[in-house]
Design a protein around this motif. Structure first.
Motif, PDB file in Angstrom:
ATOM      1  N   PRO A  23       0.789  -1.077   0.007  1.00  0.00           N
ATOM      2  CA  PRO A  23      -0.083  -0.096   0.039  1.00  0.00           C
ATOM      3  C   PRO A  23       0.955   1.339  -0.031  1.00  0.00           C
ATOM      4  CG  PRO A  23      -0.929  -1.496   1.661  1.00  0.00           C
ATOM      5  CD  PRO A  23       0.415  -2.187   1.142  1.00  0.00           C
ATOM      6  N   GLN A  24       1.895   1.224   0.607  1.00  0.00           N
ATOM      7  CA  GLN A  24       2.918   2.353   0.618  1.00  0.00           C
ATOM      8  C   GLN A  24       3.614   2.711  -0.654  1.00  0.00           C
ATOM      9  OE1 GLN A  24       5.459   1.142   3.868  1.00  0.00           O
ATOM     10  NE2 GLN A  24       4.502   2.549   5.331  1.00  0.00           N
ATOM     11  N   GLN A  25       3.847   1.488  -1.469  1.00  0.00           N
ATOM     12  CA  GLN A  25       4.427   1.663  -2.629  1.00  0.00           C
ATOM     13  C   GLN A  25       3.446   2.348  -3.521  1.00  0.00           C
ATOM     14  OE1 GLN A  25       5.799  -2.436  -3.640  1.00  0.00           O
ATOM     15  NE2 GLN A  25       7.630  -2.122  -2.176  1.00  0.00           N
ATOM     16  N   LYS A  26       2.032   1.711  -3.556  1.00  0.00           N
ATOM     17  CA  LYS A  26       1.229   2.003  -4.330  1.00  0.00           C
ATOM     18  C   LYS A  26       0.835   3.623  -4.357  1.00  0.00           C
ATOM     19  CE  LYS A  26      -2.528  -0.276  -5.175  1.00  0.00           C
ATOM     20  NZ  LYS A  26      -3.882  -1.405  -4.752  1.00  0.00           N
ATOM     21  N   GLU A  27       0.763   3.896  -2.902  1.00  0.00           N
ATOM     22  CA  GLU A  27       0.593   5.414  -2.772  1.00  0.00           C
ATOM     23  C   GLU A  27       1.870   6.289  -3.254  1.00  0.00           C
ATOM     24  OE1 GLU A  27       0.366   8.496   1.095  1.00  0.00           O
ATOM     25  OE2 GLU A  27      -0.136   6.258   1.444  1.00  0.00           O
ATOM     26  N   ARG A  28       2.970   5.942  -3.177  1.00  0.00           N
ATOM     27  CA  ARG A  28       3.837   6.586  -3.413  1.00  0.00           C
ATOM     28  C   ARG A  28       4.037   6.821  -5.081  1.00  0.00           C
ATOM     29  NH1 ARG A  28       9.329   6.101  -0.091  1.00  0.00           N
ATOM     30  NH2 ARG A  28      10.212   7.623  -1.595  1.00  0.00           N
ATOM     31  N   LEU A  29       3.537   5.885  -5.710  1.00  0.00           N
ATOM     32  CA  LEU A  29       3.462   5.692  -7.281  1.00  0.00           C
ATOM     33  C   LEU A  29       2.163   6.521  -7.702  1.00  0.00           C
ATOM     34  CD1 LEU A  29       4.264   1.830  -8.162  1.00  0.00           C
ATOM     35  CD2 LEU A  29       5.219   3.853  -9.032  1.00  0.00           C
ATOM     36  N   GLU A  30       1.317   6.591  -7.170  1.00  0.00           N
ATOM     37  CA  GLU A  30       0.182   7.167  -7.229  1.00  0.00           C
ATOM     38  C   GLU A  30       0.413   8.702  -7.072  1.00  0.00           C
ATOM     39  OE1 GLU A  30      -2.727   5.894  -4.488  1.00  0.00           O
ATOM     40  OE2 GLU A  30      -3.300   4.160  -5.883  1.00  0.00           O
ATOM     41  N   ASN A  31       1.333   9.122  -6.119  1.00  0.00           N
ATOM     42  CA  ASN A  31       1.819  10.537  -6.012  1.00  0.00           C
ATOM     43  C   ASN A  31       2.685  10.907  -7.388  1.00  0.00           C
ATOM     44  OD1 ASN A  31       0.237  10.954  -3.515  1.00  0.00           O
ATOM     45  ND2 ASN A  31       2.139  10.538  -2.454  1.00  0.00           N
ATOM     46  N   LEU A  32       3.412  10.045  -7.771  1.00  0.00           N
ATOM     47  CA  LEU A  32       4.328  10.330  -8.661  1.00  0.00           C
ATOM     48  C   LEU A  32       3.610  10.182 -10.136  1.00  0.00           C
ATOM     49  CD1 LEU A  32       7.241  10.372  -9.980  1.00  0.00           C
ATOM     50  CD2 LEU A  32       7.149   7.973  -9.879  1.00  0.00           C
ATOM     51  N   LEU A  33       2.666   9.519 -10.051  1.00  0.00           N
ATOM     52  CA  LEU A  33       1.832   9.388 -11.249  1.00  0.00           C
ATOM     53  C   LEU A  33       0.899  11.054 -11.399  1.00  0.00           C
ATOM     54  CD1 LEU A  33       0.375   7.913 -13.747  1.00  0.00           C
ATOM     55  CD2 LEU A  33      -1.386   7.088 -11.979  1.00  0.00           C
ATOM     56  N   TYR A  34       0.461  11.631 -10.430  1.00  0.00           N
ATOM     57  CA  TYR A  34      -0.272  12.718 -10.322  1.00  0.00           C
ATOM     58  C   TYR A  34       0.913  13.643 -10.754  1.00  0.00           C
ATOM     59  CZ  TYR A  34      -2.666  16.729  -8.511  1.00  0.00           C
ATOM     60  OH  TYR A  34      -3.319  17.937  -8.461  1.00  0.00           O
ATOM     61  N   GLN A  35       2.030  13.667 -10.358  1.00  0.00           N
ATOM     62  CA  GLN A  35       2.896  14.418 -10.749  1.00  0.00           C
ATOM     63  C   GLN A  35       3.277  14.597 -12.063  1.00  0.00           C
ATOM     64  OE1 GLN A  35       6.265  13.885  -8.047  1.00  0.00           O
ATOM     65  NE2 GLN A  35       5.074  14.719  -6.247  1.00  0.00           N
ATOM     66  N   LYS A  36       3.438  13.346 -12.704  1.00  0.00           N
ATOM     67  CA  LYS A  36       4.022  13.403 -14.156  1.00  0.00           C
ATOM     68  C   LYS A  36       2.575  13.818 -15.117  1.00  0.00           C
ATOM     69  CE  LYS A  36       7.427   9.687 -13.995  1.00  0.00           C
ATOM     70  NZ  LYS A  36       8.274  10.209 -14.884  1.00  0.00           N
ATOM     71  N   VAL A  37       1.567  13.604 -14.590  1.00  0.00           N
ATOM     72  CA  VAL A  37       0.422  13.950 -15.114  1.00  0.00           C
ATOM     73  C   VAL A  37       0.352  15.502 -15.453  1.00  0.00           C
ATOM     74  CG1 VAL A  37      -2.161  14.342 -15.170  1.00  0.00           C
ATOM     75  CG2 VAL A  37      -1.277  11.867 -14.889  1.00  0.00           C
ATOM     76  N   GLN A  38       0.695  16.180 -14.207  1.00  0.00           N
ATOM     77  CA  GLN A  38       0.753  17.668 -14.060  1.00  0.00           C
ATOM     78  C   GLN A  38       1.923  18.116 -15.047  1.00  0.00           C
ATOM     79  OE1 GLN A  38       1.176  18.438  -9.689  1.00  0.00           O
ATOM     80  NE2 GLN A  38      -1.354  18.970  -9.900  1.00  0.00           N
ATOM     81  N   GLN A  39       3.051  17.403 -15.089  1.00  0.00           N
ATOM     82  CA  GLN A  39       3.982  17.843 -15.861  1.00  0.00           C
ATOM     83  C   GLN A  39       3.900  17.531 -17.234  1.00  0.00           C
ATOM     84  OE1 GLN A  39       7.561  16.457 -13.675  1.00  0.00           O
ATOM     85  NE2 GLN A  39       6.872  17.784 -11.985  1.00  0.00           N
ATOM     86  N   GLY A  40       3.046  16.612 -17.673  1.00  0.00           N
ATOM     87  CA  GLY A  40       2.877  16.380 -19.093  1.00  0.00           C
ATOM     88  C   GLY A  40       3.889  15.260 -19.475  1.00  0.00           C
ATOM     89  N   GLU A  41       4.348  14.421 -18.578  1.00  0.00           N
ATOM     90  CA  GLU A  41       5.236  13.378 -18.863  1.00  0.00           C
ATOM     91  C   GLU A  41       4.690  12.126 -19.303  1.00  0.00           C
ATOM     92  OE1 GLU A  41       8.531  13.048 -16.064  1.00  0.00           O
ATOM     93  OE2 GLU A  41       8.296  15.392 -15.824  1.00  0.00           O
ATOM     94  N   ASP A  42       5.192  11.161 -19.735  1.00  0.00           N
ATOM     95  CA  ASP A  42       4.842   9.886 -20.194  1.00  0.00           C
ATOM     96  C   ASP A  42       4.603   8.925 -18.850  1.00  0.00           C
ATOM     97  OD1 ASP A  42       4.265   7.546 -21.219  1.00  0.00           O
ATOM     98  OD2 ASP A  42       6.333   6.807 -21.391  1.00  0.00           O
ATOM     99  N   ILE A  43       3.343   8.704 -18.623  1.00  0.00           N
ATOM    100  CA  ILE A  43       2.904   7.966 -17.419  1.00  0.00           C
ATOM    101  C   ILE A  43       2.663   6.367 -17.629  1.00  0.00           C
ATOM    102  CG2 ILE A  43       1.458   9.870 -16.496  1.00  0.00           C
ATOM    103  CD1 ILE A  43      -0.848   8.579 -17.405  1.00  0.00           C
ATOM    104  N   SER A  44       3.060   5.961 -18.621  1.00  0.00           N
ATOM    105  CA  SER A  44       2.882   4.460 -18.905  1.00  0.00           C
ATOM    106  C   SER A  44       3.790   3.575 -17.982  1.00  0.00           C
ATOM    107  CB  SER A  44       3.306   4.150 -20.289  1.00  0.00           C
ATOM    108  OG  SER A  44       4.594   4.442 -20.389  1.00  0.00           O
TER     109      SER A  44
END
Length: 119
Positions: A23-44
Motif C-alpha cells: 500500500p505504501q508503494q502504491k501510494e508513492r506511485l500514485e503521487n508520482l503518477l499525479y506529478q507526471k500528469v501535471q508535468q505532461g510526462e509519459d505515465i505508462s
C-alpha cells in the motif's frame, strides 16, 4: 528502469521497494503518477508499476489464504494424532492391567477361610 521520486532537495532513484509495504508503494506511485500528469510526462511506466503491485498484492493475498488453510489442516491432523495416541495408550494400559490381574492367583487363605468350630 529506475523511478525518480521527488524529495525536498531534488530527485533520487528508488533503489529498493521491498522496504515499503505494497500500500505504501502504491501510494508513492500514485503521487508520482499525479506529478507526471501535471508535468505532461509519459505515465505508462507508472501505470505498469501499479498493475504489477496490484497483481503482487493479489498473489500475496492468495498465498496468505493458502497458508491459513495449511495451518488449519496441520492443526487438525495434530489434534487427531493426539487423540489416536491417547486412545492406544489407554487400550495398552487396559490390556496390561488385564494381563496382570489374570496372572495373579488368589492365595489359599482367601479362597478357603478356616472353619469356625463351636466351643
Amino acid at each position: 528502469m529506475t523511478l525518480q521520486l521527488p524529495t525536498h532537495n531534488g530527485t533520487h532513484p528508488q533503489k529498493s521497494t521491498d522496504s515499503f509495504t505494497i500500500p505504501q508503494q502504491k501510494e508513492r506511485l500514485e503521487n508520482l503518477l499525479y506529478q507526471k500528469v501535471q508535468q505532461g510526462e509519459d505515465i505508462s511506466p507508472c501505470i505498469e508499476a501499479l498493475h504489477y503491485l496490484a497483481s503482487k498484492q493479489t498473489t500475496q493475498d492468495q498465498l496468505q489464504v493458502m497458508w491459513a488453510e495449511v495451518i488449519k489442516e496441520r492443526s487438525a491432523f495434530n489434534s487427531l494424532q493426539r487423540v489416536i495416541i491417547t486412545a492406544f495408550a489407554i487400550l495398552g494400559m487396559i490390556a496390561f492391567l488385564n494381563g496382570t490381574f489374570r496372572s495373579v492367583k488368589p492365595s489359599a487363605a482367601v479362597v478357603n477361610p478356616p472353619a469356625v468350630q463351636p466351643h
